[in-house]
Design a protein around this motif. Sequence first.
Motif, PDB file in Angstrom:
ATOM      1  N   ALA A  86      38.518  36.072  38.853  1.00  0.00           N
ATOM      2  CA  ALA A  86      39.379  35.657  37.752  1.00  0.00           C
ATOM      3  C   ALA A  86      38.589  35.776  36.463  1.00  0.00           C
ATOM      4  CB  ALA A  86      39.846  34.217  37.959  1.00  0.00           C
ATOM      5  N   ALA A 174      38.347  28.844  36.085  1.00  0.00           N
ATOM      6  CA  ALA A 174      38.959  30.011  36.737  1.00  0.00           C
ATOM      7  C   ALA A 174      40.191  29.617  37.548  1.00  0.00           C
ATOM      8  CB  ALA A 174      37.929  30.694  37.634  1.00  0.00           C
ATOM      9  N   ARG A 175      41.279  30.382  37.343  1.00  0.00           N
ATOM     10  CA  ARG A 175      42.532  30.144  38.067  1.00  0.00           C
ATOM     11  C   ARG A 175      43.072  31.490  38.541  1.00  0.00           C
ATOM     12  NH1 ARG A 175      40.994  26.019  37.375  1.00  0.00           N
ATOM     13  NH2 ARG A 175      41.694  24.156  36.277  1.00  0.00           N
ATOM     14  N   ASP A 176      43.988  31.461  39.448  1.00  0.00           N
ATOM     15  CA  ASP A 176      44.700  32.670  39.862  1.00  0.00           C
ATOM     16  C   ASP A 176      43.746  33.807  40.233  1.00  0.00           C
ATOM     17  OD1 ASP A 176      47.041  31.305  39.252  1.00  0.00           O
ATOM     18  OD2 ASP A 176      47.005  32.012  37.170  1.00  0.00           O
ATOM     19  N   PHE A 177      42.934  33.574  41.240  1.00  0.00           N
ATOM     20  CA  PHE A 177      42.015  34.629  41.671  1.00  0.00           C
ATOM     21  C   PHE A 177      42.805  35.812  42.237  1.00  0.00           C
ATOM     22  CE2 PHE A 177      39.423  30.843  41.627  1.00  0.00           C
ATOM     23  CZ  PHE A 177      38.253  31.308  41.051  1.00  0.00           C
ATOM     24  N   VAL A 183      41.147  42.206  36.115  1.00  0.00           N
ATOM     25  CA  VAL A 183      40.581  41.318  35.094  1.00  0.00           C
ATOM     26  C   VAL A 183      40.189  42.182  33.899  1.00  0.00           C
ATOM     27  CG1 VAL A 183      38.717  39.722  34.531  1.00  0.00           C
ATOM     28  CG2 VAL A 183      39.754  39.658  36.805  1.00  0.00           C
TER      29      VAL A 183
END
Lengths: 199, 320
Positions: A86, A174-177, A183
Amino acid sequence: MLILAFDTATEAATSALVDDGEVLAERVSRAQTLLEDVDALLRQGGAHPRDLDALAVGVGPGSFTGVRIGLAAARGLALALDVSGAGVSTLAALAAGAPGALPVVDARRREIFTLADGEPAVLAPEALDLDPGTVCVGDGARRYRELLEEKGAEVPPDGDERHLPRARFHAALARDFGPVELVEPLYLRVPDAEQAVKR
Amino acid sequence: MILGIETSCDETAAALVTGEGEIRASVVSSQADLHARYGGVVPEVASRRHLELVTPVIREALSEAGATLDDVDRVAVTQGPGLIGALLVGLAAAKAVAWARRLPLVPVDHLNGHVASLYLQPDPLEPPFLCLLASGGHTMLLDVRGHGEHELLGTTLDDAAGEAFDKGARLLGLGYPGGRELDRLARDGDPKAYAFPVARVPGLDFSFSGLKTALLYAVRDLTPEELEARKADLAASYQHAIVRALVERVREAAAQAGRETIAVVGGVAANSELRASLPDARLAPLALCTDNAAMIASAARFTPAVAYPGYLGLDAYASR
Ligand SMILES: [Zn+2]
Protein backbone atom coordinates in the motif's frame (compact mmCIF):
# COMPACT_ATOMS: atom_id res chain seq x y z
CA MET A 1 1.10 -9.28 10.00
CA LEU A 2 4.77 -8.48 9.29
CA ILE A 3 5.06 -5.19 7.41
CA LEU A 4 8.19 -3.75 5.83
CA ALA A 5 7.77 0.02 5.49
CA PHE A 6 10.02 2.61 3.88
CA ASP A 7 10.06 6.13 2.53
CA THR A 8 12.81 7.46 0.25
CA ALA A 9 11.11 10.67 -0.85
CA THR A 10 13.18 12.98 1.32
CA GLU A 11 16.91 13.26 1.83
CA ALA A 12 16.71 11.05 4.92
CA ALA A 13 15.34 7.68 3.81
CA THR A 14 13.47 5.92 6.60
CA SER A 15 12.55 2.28 7.03
CA ALA A 16 10.90 0.10 9.64
CA LEU A 17 9.90 -3.50 10.28
CA VAL A 18 6.57 -3.67 12.08
CA ASP A 19 4.81 -6.80 13.34
CA ASP A 20 1.12 -6.35 14.21
CA GLY A 21 1.77 -2.75 15.25
CA GLU A 22 4.92 -3.55 17.20
CA VAL A 23 8.02 -1.79 15.79
CA LEU A 24 10.76 -4.45 15.64
CA ALA A 25 13.43 -2.22 14.08
CA GLU A 26 13.85 1.20 12.50
CA ARG A 27 16.53 2.82 10.31
CA VAL A 28 17.39 6.19 8.78
CA SER A 29 19.85 6.57 5.89
CA ARG A 30 19.72 7.47 2.16
CA ALA A 31 17.66 6.22 -0.77
CA GLN A 32 20.67 4.66 -2.55
CA THR A 33 21.34 2.37 0.41
CA LEU A 34 17.70 1.47 1.10
CA LEU A 35 18.28 -2.24 0.51
CA GLU A 36 21.13 -2.22 3.07
CA ASP A 37 18.64 -0.88 5.60
CA VAL A 38 16.03 -3.43 4.63
CA ASP A 39 18.60 -6.19 5.05
CA ALA A 40 19.66 -4.87 8.47
CA LEU A 41 16.02 -4.53 9.62
CA LEU A 42 15.24 -8.13 8.81
CA ARG A 43 18.37 -9.42 10.51
CA GLN A 44 17.56 -7.29 13.55
CA GLY A 45 14.00 -8.59 13.57
CA GLY A 46 15.16 -12.17 13.02
CA ALA A 47 13.07 -12.45 9.85
CA HIS A 48 13.63 -13.84 6.36
CA PRO A 49 12.39 -11.99 3.25
CA ARG A 50 9.81 -14.79 2.79
CA ASP A 51 8.30 -13.96 6.19
CA LEU A 52 7.12 -10.54 4.97
CA ASP A 53 3.36 -10.18 4.59
CA ALA A 54 3.11 -6.71 3.08
CA LEU A 55 4.90 -3.50 2.13
CA ALA A 56 3.99 0.05 3.13
CA VAL A 57 5.71 2.51 0.82
CA GLY A 58 6.08 6.27 0.90
CA VAL A 59 4.85 7.65 -2.43
CA GLY A 60 6.00 11.24 -1.95
CA PRO A 61 5.70 14.05 -2.63
CA GLY A 62 9.43 14.70 -2.45
CA SER A 63 12.48 14.08 -4.61
CA PHE A 64 11.30 12.47 -7.88
CA THR A 65 14.36 10.24 -8.05
CA GLY A 66 14.03 9.34 -4.37
CA VAL A 67 10.36 8.40 -4.73
CA ARG A 68 11.18 6.23 -7.75
CA ILE A 69 13.98 4.38 -5.95
CA GLY A 70 11.55 3.41 -3.19
CA LEU A 71 8.78 2.38 -5.55
CA ALA A 72 11.12 0.47 -7.89
CA ALA A 73 12.50 -1.42 -4.89
CA ALA A 74 8.96 -2.12 -3.66
CA ARG A 75 7.92 -3.43 -7.07
CA GLY A 76 11.02 -5.62 -7.26
CA LEU A 77 10.33 -7.01 -3.78
CA ALA A 78 6.68 -7.65 -4.59
CA LEU A 79 7.61 -9.43 -7.81
CA ALA A 80 10.14 -11.65 -6.06
CA LEU A 81 8.18 -12.33 -2.87
CA ASP A 82 4.61 -12.12 -4.11
CA VAL A 83 3.60 -9.73 -1.33
CA SER A 84 1.00 -6.99 -1.54
CA GLY A 85 1.53 -3.37 -0.66
CA ALA A 86 0.00 0.00 0.00
CA GLY A 87 1.17 3.52 -0.70
CA VAL A 88 1.26 6.16 2.02
CA SER A 89 1.75 9.86 1.39
CA THR A 90 4.98 11.21 2.82
CA LEU A 91 3.03 14.21 4.10
CA ALA A 92 0.54 11.97 5.89
CA ALA A 93 3.36 10.07 7.59
CA LEU A 94 4.98 13.31 8.72
CA ALA A 95 1.66 14.55 10.07
CA ALA A 96 1.07 11.27 11.91
CA GLY A 97 4.47 11.61 13.58
CA ALA A 98 3.71 15.12 14.82
CA PRO A 99 0.02 15.36 15.72
CA GLY A 100 -1.38 18.82 15.10
CA ALA A 101 1.62 19.91 13.03
CA LEU A 102 1.72 20.96 9.38
CA PRO A 103 4.01 18.77 7.23
CA VAL A 104 6.33 20.76 4.92
CA VAL A 105 8.57 18.91 2.46
CA ASP A 106 11.28 20.65 0.45
CA ALA A 107 10.19 20.64 -3.21
CA ARG A 108 13.37 22.43 -4.42
CA ARG A 109 13.20 25.45 -6.77
CA ARG A 110 12.08 27.53 -3.80
CA GLU A 111 8.84 25.60 -3.45
CA ILE A 112 7.38 23.29 -0.80
CA PHE A 113 5.03 20.34 -0.74
CA THR A 114 2.45 20.64 2.01
CA LEU A 115 -1.18 20.01 2.86
CA ALA A 116 -3.60 22.75 1.83
CA ASP A 117 -7.12 22.04 3.14
CA GLY A 118 -5.98 18.49 3.75
CA GLU A 119 -4.89 17.96 0.12
CA PRO A 120 -1.26 17.64 -1.03
CA ALA A 121 -0.14 20.83 -2.79
CA VAL A 122 2.98 22.46 -4.17
CA LEU A 123 3.49 26.16 -3.48
CA ALA A 124 6.03 28.86 -2.68
CA PRO A 125 6.82 29.00 1.06
CA GLU A 126 5.91 32.70 0.98
CA ALA A 127 2.40 31.76 -0.11
CA LEU A 128 1.79 29.52 2.91
CA ASP A 129 -1.14 30.70 5.01
CA LEU A 130 -0.47 29.87 8.68
CA ASP A 131 -2.28 30.29 11.95
CA PRO A 132 0.16 31.73 14.52
CA GLY A 133 1.69 29.00 16.64
CA THR A 134 1.33 26.30 13.97
CA VAL A 135 4.08 23.73 14.35
CA CYS A 136 5.77 23.01 10.98
CA VAL A 137 7.74 19.77 10.50
CA GLY A 138 9.70 18.22 7.65
CA ASP A 139 12.84 19.04 5.65
CA GLY A 140 10.98 21.95 4.06
CA ALA A 141 10.20 23.41 7.47
CA ARG A 142 13.87 23.11 8.39
CA ARG A 143 15.00 24.74 5.16
CA TYR A 144 12.57 27.67 5.37
CA ARG A 145 12.69 27.98 9.16
CA GLU A 146 13.29 31.75 9.18
CA LEU A 147 10.54 32.51 6.74
CA LEU A 148 8.07 30.27 8.57
CA GLU A 149 8.98 31.62 11.98
CA GLU A 150 8.42 35.15 10.66
CA LYS A 151 4.93 34.03 9.76
CA GLY A 152 4.46 33.00 13.40
CA ALA A 153 5.07 29.28 12.91
CA GLU A 154 6.97 27.12 15.35
CA VAL A 155 9.68 24.91 13.90
CA PRO A 156 11.26 22.25 16.18
CA PRO A 157 15.08 22.17 16.37
CA ASP A 158 16.77 20.68 13.29
CA GLY A 159 17.64 17.38 15.00
CA ASP A 160 14.06 16.75 16.16
CA GLU A 161 12.82 13.41 14.84
CA ARG A 162 9.44 14.92 13.99
CA HIS A 163 11.16 16.32 10.87
CA LEU A 164 11.52 12.76 9.52
CA PRO A 165 8.67 10.89 7.81
CA ARG A 166 9.33 7.84 9.98
CA ALA A 167 8.35 4.57 8.34
CA ARG A 168 6.63 3.22 11.47
CA PHE A 169 3.86 5.68 10.63
CA HIS A 170 3.63 4.39 7.06
CA ALA A 171 3.06 0.94 8.48
CA ALA A 172 0.38 2.31 10.82
CA LEU A 173 -1.38 4.32 8.10
CA ALA A 174 -1.27 1.71 5.34
CA ARG A 175 -4.72 0.52 4.23
CA ASP A 176 -6.14 -1.48 1.35
CA PHE A 177 -3.13 -3.64 0.55
CA GLY A 178 -3.07 -4.68 -3.10
CA PRO A 179 -0.75 -5.17 -6.08
CA VAL A 180 2.34 -2.99 -5.58
CA GLU A 181 2.40 -2.12 -9.30
CA LEU A 182 -0.80 -0.18 -8.69
CA VAL A 183 0.83 1.97 -6.00
CA GLU A 184 1.49 5.22 -7.84
CA PRO A 185 4.08 7.89 -7.11
CA LEU A 186 2.76 11.27 -5.99
CA TYR A 187 4.79 13.71 -8.11
CA LEU A 188 2.48 16.77 -7.93
CA ARG A 189 4.47 18.33 -10.78
CA VAL A 190 4.60 17.44 -14.47
CA PRO A 191 8.07 17.22 -16.05
CA ASP A 192 9.40 20.61 -17.22
CA ALA A 193 9.49 19.42 -20.82
CA GLU A 194 5.79 18.62 -20.68
CA GLN A 195 5.03 22.11 -19.46
CA ALA A 196 7.09 23.55 -22.33
CA VAL A 197 5.17 21.48 -24.91
CA LYS A 198 1.81 22.57 -23.47
CA ARG A 199 2.72 26.23 -23.75
CA MET B 1 19.67 -18.51 -16.06
CA ILE B 2 20.63 -14.85 -15.93
CA LEU B 3 17.95 -12.17 -15.57
CA GLY B 4 19.14 -8.99 -17.32
CA ILE B 5 17.65 -5.54 -16.68
CA GLU B 6 18.42 -2.41 -18.70
CA THR B 7 17.06 1.12 -18.07
CA SER B 8 19.94 3.42 -19.00
CA CYS B 9 18.19 5.60 -21.58
CA ASP B 10 14.80 5.32 -23.27
CA GLU B 11 14.27 1.56 -23.54
CA THR B 12 12.97 -0.43 -20.59
CA ALA B 13 14.20 -3.98 -21.11
CA ALA B 14 14.44 -7.37 -19.42
CA ALA B 15 15.85 -10.62 -20.74
CA LEU B 16 16.61 -14.17 -19.74
CA VAL B 17 19.84 -15.65 -21.05
CA THR B 18 21.42 -18.98 -20.22
CA GLY B 19 24.98 -19.38 -18.99
CA GLU B 20 25.85 -20.58 -22.50
CA GLY B 21 24.58 -17.34 -24.05
CA GLU B 22 21.28 -18.60 -25.39
CA ILE B 23 18.47 -16.01 -25.35
CA ARG B 24 15.34 -17.46 -23.75
CA ALA B 25 13.47 -14.14 -23.79
CA SER B 26 14.27 -10.55 -24.62
CA VAL B 27 11.61 -7.92 -23.98
CA VAL B 28 12.20 -4.30 -24.98
CA SER B 29 9.64 -1.59 -24.34
CA SER B 30 10.71 1.42 -26.35
CA GLN B 31 9.76 4.90 -25.24
CA ALA B 32 10.61 6.47 -28.61
CA ASP B 33 7.01 7.51 -29.29
CA LEU B 34 6.77 9.08 -25.87
CA HIS B 35 9.80 11.29 -26.47
CA ALA B 36 9.00 12.16 -30.10
CA ARG B 37 6.91 15.16 -29.08
CA TYR B 38 9.88 16.65 -27.24
CA GLY B 39 12.33 16.03 -30.10
CA GLY B 40 14.68 14.07 -27.85
CA VAL B 41 14.90 11.98 -24.72
CA VAL B 42 13.71 13.89 -21.65
CA PRO B 43 15.35 12.33 -18.56
CA GLU B 44 12.45 12.96 -16.16
CA VAL B 45 9.90 11.61 -18.64
CA ALA B 46 12.10 8.56 -19.29
CA SER B 47 12.57 7.85 -15.58
CA ARG B 48 8.84 8.01 -14.91
CA ARG B 49 8.17 5.55 -17.69
CA HIS B 50 10.94 3.19 -16.53
CA LEU B 51 9.24 2.92 -13.14
CA GLU B 52 5.93 2.01 -14.80
CA LEU B 53 7.51 -0.61 -17.01
CA VAL B 54 10.39 -2.15 -15.11
CA THR B 55 8.50 -4.95 -13.37
CA PRO B 56 6.05 -5.60 -16.24
CA VAL B 57 8.97 -6.23 -18.65
CA ILE B 58 10.57 -8.64 -16.15
CA ARG B 59 7.25 -10.44 -15.77
CA GLU B 60 6.84 -10.62 -19.54
CA ALA B 61 10.37 -11.95 -20.04
CA LEU B 62 9.75 -14.69 -17.47
CA SER B 63 6.49 -15.72 -19.08
CA GLU B 64 7.99 -15.62 -22.58
CA ALA B 65 10.77 -17.94 -21.38
CA GLY B 66 8.27 -20.16 -19.57
CA ALA B 67 10.33 -19.62 -16.45
CA THR B 68 9.96 -18.35 -12.90
CA LEU B 69 12.42 -16.57 -10.65
CA ASP B 70 13.29 -20.03 -9.27
CA ASP B 71 15.12 -20.63 -12.57
CA VAL B 72 17.20 -17.46 -12.19
CA ASP B 73 20.61 -17.79 -10.55
CA ARG B 74 22.00 -14.29 -11.19
CA VAL B 75 20.55 -10.83 -11.72
CA ALA B 76 22.43 -8.55 -14.13
CA VAL B 77 21.71 -4.83 -14.34
CA THR B 78 23.14 -1.84 -16.17
CA GLN B 79 25.00 0.27 -13.60
CA GLY B 80 26.09 3.00 -16.07
CA PRO B 81 26.82 5.02 -18.07
CA GLY B 82 23.46 6.60 -18.87
CA LEU B 83 20.78 8.87 -17.44
CA ILE B 84 21.32 8.65 -13.69
CA GLY B 85 17.65 8.83 -12.68
CA ALA B 86 16.79 6.17 -15.25
CA LEU B 87 19.62 3.86 -14.17
CA LEU B 88 18.56 4.11 -10.51
CA VAL B 89 15.11 2.69 -11.30
CA GLY B 90 16.56 -0.48 -12.85
CA LEU B 91 19.21 -0.79 -10.17
CA ALA B 92 16.70 -0.47 -7.30
CA ALA B 93 14.43 -3.10 -8.84
CA ALA B 94 17.38 -5.42 -9.57
CA LYS B 95 18.76 -5.13 -6.05
CA ALA B 96 15.32 -5.83 -4.59
CA VAL B 97 14.80 -8.96 -6.68
CA ALA B 98 18.32 -10.22 -5.96
CA TRP B 99 18.04 -9.48 -2.24
CA ALA B 100 14.64 -11.12 -1.88
CA ARG B 101 15.98 -14.27 -3.54
CA ARG B 102 19.48 -14.11 -2.02
CA LEU B 103 20.91 -14.12 -5.55
CA PRO B 104 24.21 -12.60 -6.64
CA LEU B 105 24.02 -9.35 -8.61
CA VAL B 106 26.17 -8.50 -11.62
CA PRO B 107 26.60 -4.76 -12.21
CA VAL B 108 27.19 -4.35 -15.95
CA ASP B 109 28.76 -1.49 -17.86
CA HIS B 110 26.40 -0.51 -20.67
CA LEU B 111 29.21 -0.31 -23.25
CA ASN B 112 30.45 -3.79 -22.31
CA GLY B 113 26.86 -4.81 -22.81
CA HIS B 114 26.82 -3.59 -26.40
CA VAL B 115 30.02 -5.50 -27.18
CA ALA B 116 28.59 -8.60 -25.48
CA SER B 117 25.64 -8.58 -27.90
CA LEU B 118 28.15 -10.36 -30.16
CA TYR B 119 28.70 -13.20 -27.67
CA LEU B 120 25.15 -14.54 -27.82
CA GLN B 121 24.02 -17.73 -29.54
CA PRO B 122 23.48 -18.97 -32.21
CA ASP B 123 26.70 -17.57 -33.69
CA PRO B 124 28.87 -16.08 -30.94
CA LEU B 125 31.97 -14.13 -31.94
CA GLU B 126 35.24 -14.89 -30.16
CA PRO B 127 37.70 -12.10 -29.27
CA PRO B 128 40.01 -10.62 -30.38
CA PHE B 129 38.36 -8.23 -32.80
CA LEU B 130 38.08 -4.54 -33.59
CA CYS B 131 34.69 -3.20 -32.56
CA LEU B 132 32.87 -0.06 -33.63
CA LEU B 133 30.23 0.89 -31.07
CA ALA B 134 28.01 3.51 -32.67
CA SER B 135 24.74 4.67 -31.14
CA GLY B 136 22.86 7.79 -30.18
CA GLY B 137 25.09 8.22 -27.17
CA HIS B 138 28.42 6.76 -28.21
CA THR B 139 30.90 6.42 -31.06
CA MET B 140 33.85 4.30 -30.00
CA LEU B 141 36.53 2.20 -31.58
CA LEU B 142 37.45 -0.62 -29.22
CA ASP B 143 40.25 -3.12 -29.51
CA VAL B 144 38.53 -6.09 -27.89
CA ARG B 145 41.22 -8.43 -26.57
CA GLY B 146 39.10 -10.76 -24.52
CA HIS B 147 35.63 -11.07 -23.05
CA GLY B 148 35.05 -7.89 -21.05
CA GLU B 149 38.54 -6.64 -21.84
CA HIS B 150 39.11 -3.84 -24.34
CA GLU B 151 41.13 -0.75 -25.10
CA LEU B 152 39.55 2.47 -26.36
CA LEU B 153 41.34 3.50 -29.58
CA GLY B 154 39.13 6.38 -30.64
CA THR B 155 35.93 8.21 -29.81
CA THR B 156 33.91 11.19 -30.96
CA LEU B 157 35.02 14.65 -29.98
CA ASP B 158 31.50 16.08 -30.24
CA ASP B 159 28.29 14.41 -31.49
CA ALA B 160 27.83 10.65 -31.48
CA ALA B 161 27.19 9.05 -34.88
CA GLY B 162 23.60 8.21 -33.99
CA GLU B 163 23.10 11.75 -32.75
CA ALA B 164 24.41 13.07 -36.10
CA PHE B 165 21.83 10.89 -37.87
CA ASP B 166 19.02 12.12 -35.62
CA LYS B 167 20.02 15.78 -35.90
CA GLY B 168 20.29 15.49 -39.69
CA ALA B 169 16.87 13.89 -39.80
CA ARG B 170 15.43 16.75 -37.80
CA LEU B 171 16.94 19.32 -40.19
CA LEU B 172 15.22 17.44 -43.02
CA GLY B 173 11.94 17.49 -41.12
CA LEU B 174 11.84 13.72 -40.59
CA GLY B 175 10.81 13.82 -36.93
CA TYR B 176 12.39 12.03 -34.00
CA PRO B 177 14.09 9.62 -33.76
CA GLY B 178 14.88 10.10 -37.40
CA GLY B 179 17.94 7.93 -38.03
CA ARG B 180 15.89 5.06 -39.41
CA GLU B 181 13.72 7.39 -41.50
CA LEU B 182 16.80 9.08 -42.94
CA ASP B 183 18.21 5.67 -43.88
CA ARG B 184 14.98 4.82 -45.71
CA LEU B 185 14.83 8.15 -47.55
CA ALA B 186 18.51 7.93 -48.54
CA ARG B 187 17.81 4.81 -50.63
CA ASP B 188 15.98 7.03 -53.15
CA GLY B 189 18.72 9.67 -53.29
CA ASP B 190 22.10 10.27 -54.89
CA PRO B 191 24.90 10.01 -52.30
CA LYS B 192 27.15 12.13 -54.56
CA ALA B 193 24.68 14.98 -55.06
CA TYR B 194 26.26 16.97 -52.22
CA ALA B 195 29.85 16.87 -51.04
CA PHE B 196 29.42 17.07 -47.28
CA PRO B 197 32.75 17.36 -45.50
CA VAL B 198 33.63 15.26 -42.49
CA ALA B 199 36.37 16.84 -40.39
CA ARG B 200 39.58 14.84 -40.27
CA VAL B 201 40.79 14.91 -36.70
CA PRO B 202 44.12 13.48 -35.57
CA GLY B 203 44.42 9.90 -34.37
CA LEU B 204 41.40 7.63 -34.51
CA ASP B 205 38.82 10.08 -33.19
CA PHE B 206 35.68 11.36 -34.90
CA SER B 207 34.01 14.75 -35.28
CA PHE B 208 30.49 15.05 -36.69
CA SER B 209 29.39 18.53 -35.61
CA GLY B 210 30.73 20.25 -38.76
CA LEU B 211 28.74 17.89 -40.94
CA LYS B 212 25.50 18.88 -39.25
CA THR B 213 26.34 22.57 -39.87
CA ALA B 214 27.02 21.85 -43.54
CA LEU B 215 23.61 20.23 -43.88
CA LEU B 216 22.01 23.17 -42.09
CA TYR B 217 23.54 25.58 -44.63
CA ALA B 218 22.45 23.42 -47.55
CA VAL B 219 18.88 23.23 -46.25
CA ARG B 220 18.65 26.89 -45.24
CA ASP B 221 19.01 28.17 -48.82
CA LEU B 222 16.20 25.99 -50.17
CA THR B 223 12.54 26.90 -50.53
CA PRO B 224 10.12 24.33 -49.05
CA GLU B 225 9.41 23.01 -52.58
CA GLU B 226 13.10 22.71 -53.39
CA LEU B 227 13.74 20.99 -50.08
CA GLU B 228 11.01 18.47 -50.80
CA ALA B 229 12.51 17.77 -54.23
CA ARG B 230 16.07 17.39 -52.96
CA LYS B 231 15.35 15.73 -49.65
CA ALA B 232 16.36 12.25 -50.75
CA ASP B 233 19.63 13.51 -52.26
CA LEU B 234 20.40 15.46 -49.10
CA ALA B 235 19.67 12.42 -46.94
CA ALA B 236 21.75 10.13 -49.15
CA SER B 237 24.72 12.52 -49.26
CA TYR B 238 24.57 13.21 -45.54
CA GLN B 239 24.37 9.53 -44.65
CA HIS B 240 27.15 8.72 -47.07
CA ALA B 241 29.43 11.24 -45.36
CA ILE B 242 28.81 9.73 -41.90
CA VAL B 243 29.20 6.16 -43.10
CA ARG B 244 32.38 6.95 -45.05
CA ALA B 245 33.93 8.53 -41.95
CA LEU B 246 33.00 5.50 -39.83
CA VAL B 247 34.25 2.97 -42.37
CA GLU B 248 37.57 4.75 -42.97
CA ARG B 249 38.30 4.98 -39.27
CA VAL B 250 37.28 1.38 -38.58
CA ARG B 251 39.66 0.13 -41.29
CA GLU B 252 42.48 2.33 -39.98
CA ALA B 253 41.89 1.15 -36.43
CA ALA B 254 41.81 -2.51 -37.45
CA ALA B 255 45.08 -2.12 -39.33
CA GLN B 256 46.70 -0.30 -36.44
CA ALA B 257 45.62 -2.88 -33.87
CA GLY B 258 46.41 -5.76 -36.20
CA ARG B 259 42.88 -7.16 -36.04
CA GLU B 260 41.42 -9.14 -38.90
CA THR B 261 37.88 -9.27 -37.60
CA ILE B 262 35.76 -6.13 -37.52
CA ALA B 263 32.48 -5.96 -35.61
CA VAL B 264 29.83 -3.25 -35.37
CA VAL B 265 27.36 -2.86 -32.48
CA GLY B 266 24.93 -0.20 -31.28
CA GLY B 267 21.91 1.43 -32.90
CA VAL B 268 23.85 2.71 -35.91
CA ALA B 269 24.81 -0.89 -36.78
CA ALA B 270 21.25 -1.13 -38.11
CA ASN B 271 22.03 1.43 -40.83
CA SER B 272 21.75 -0.25 -44.22
CA GLU B 273 24.55 1.70 -45.95
CA LEU B 274 26.95 0.96 -43.09
CA ARG B 275 26.05 -2.73 -43.25
CA ALA B 276 26.61 -2.74 -47.01
CA SER B 277 29.90 -0.84 -46.71
CA LEU B 278 31.39 -3.38 -44.33
CA PRO B 279 30.45 -6.65 -46.05
CA ASP B 280 33.15 -8.59 -44.23
CA ALA B 281 32.28 -7.25 -40.77
CA ARG B 282 30.37 -9.02 -38.03
CA LEU B 283 27.25 -6.99 -37.33
CA ALA B 284 25.10 -7.34 -34.24
CA PRO B 285 21.73 -8.92 -35.10
CA LEU B 286 19.19 -6.17 -35.80
CA ALA B 287 17.15 -6.91 -32.67
CA LEU B 288 20.27 -6.50 -30.53
CA CYS B 289 21.59 -3.27 -32.11
CA THR B 290 19.52 -0.88 -30.03
CA ASP B 291 19.51 -1.05 -26.24
CA ASN B 292 18.25 -4.35 -24.85
CA ALA B 293 18.71 -6.51 -21.79
CA ALA B 294 19.93 -9.67 -23.53
CA MET B 295 23.26 -7.93 -24.13
CA ILE B 296 23.41 -6.96 -20.44
CA ALA B 297 22.80 -10.57 -19.38
CA SER B 298 25.38 -11.64 -21.98
CA ALA B 299 28.00 -9.31 -20.51
CA ALA B 300 27.21 -10.69 -17.06
CA ARG B 301 28.58 -14.05 -18.18
CA PHE B 302 32.02 -12.44 -18.30
CA THR B 303 31.70 -9.97 -15.39
CA PRO B 304 32.38 -10.92 -11.76
CA ALA B 305 29.15 -11.30 -9.78
CA VAL B 306 28.79 -9.56 -6.41
CA ALA B 307 27.52 -11.98 -3.77
CA TYR B 308 24.80 -11.08 -1.24
CA PRO B 309 25.01 -8.74 0.67
CA GLY B 310 27.88 -6.92 -1.07
CA TYR B 311 25.71 -5.22 -3.68
CA LEU B 312 23.05 -3.69 -1.44
CA GLY B 313 24.69 -0.26 -1.29
CA LEU B 314 25.72 -0.20 -4.97
CA ASP B 315 25.22 3.11 -6.77
CA ALA B 316 24.73 3.91 -10.46
CA TYR B 317 27.10 6.12 -12.48
CA ALA B 318 26.15 8.57 -15.22
CA SER B 319 29.54 8.53 -16.92
CA ARG B 320 32.84 6.75 -16.50
ZN1 LIG C 1 23.28 1.88 -25.76
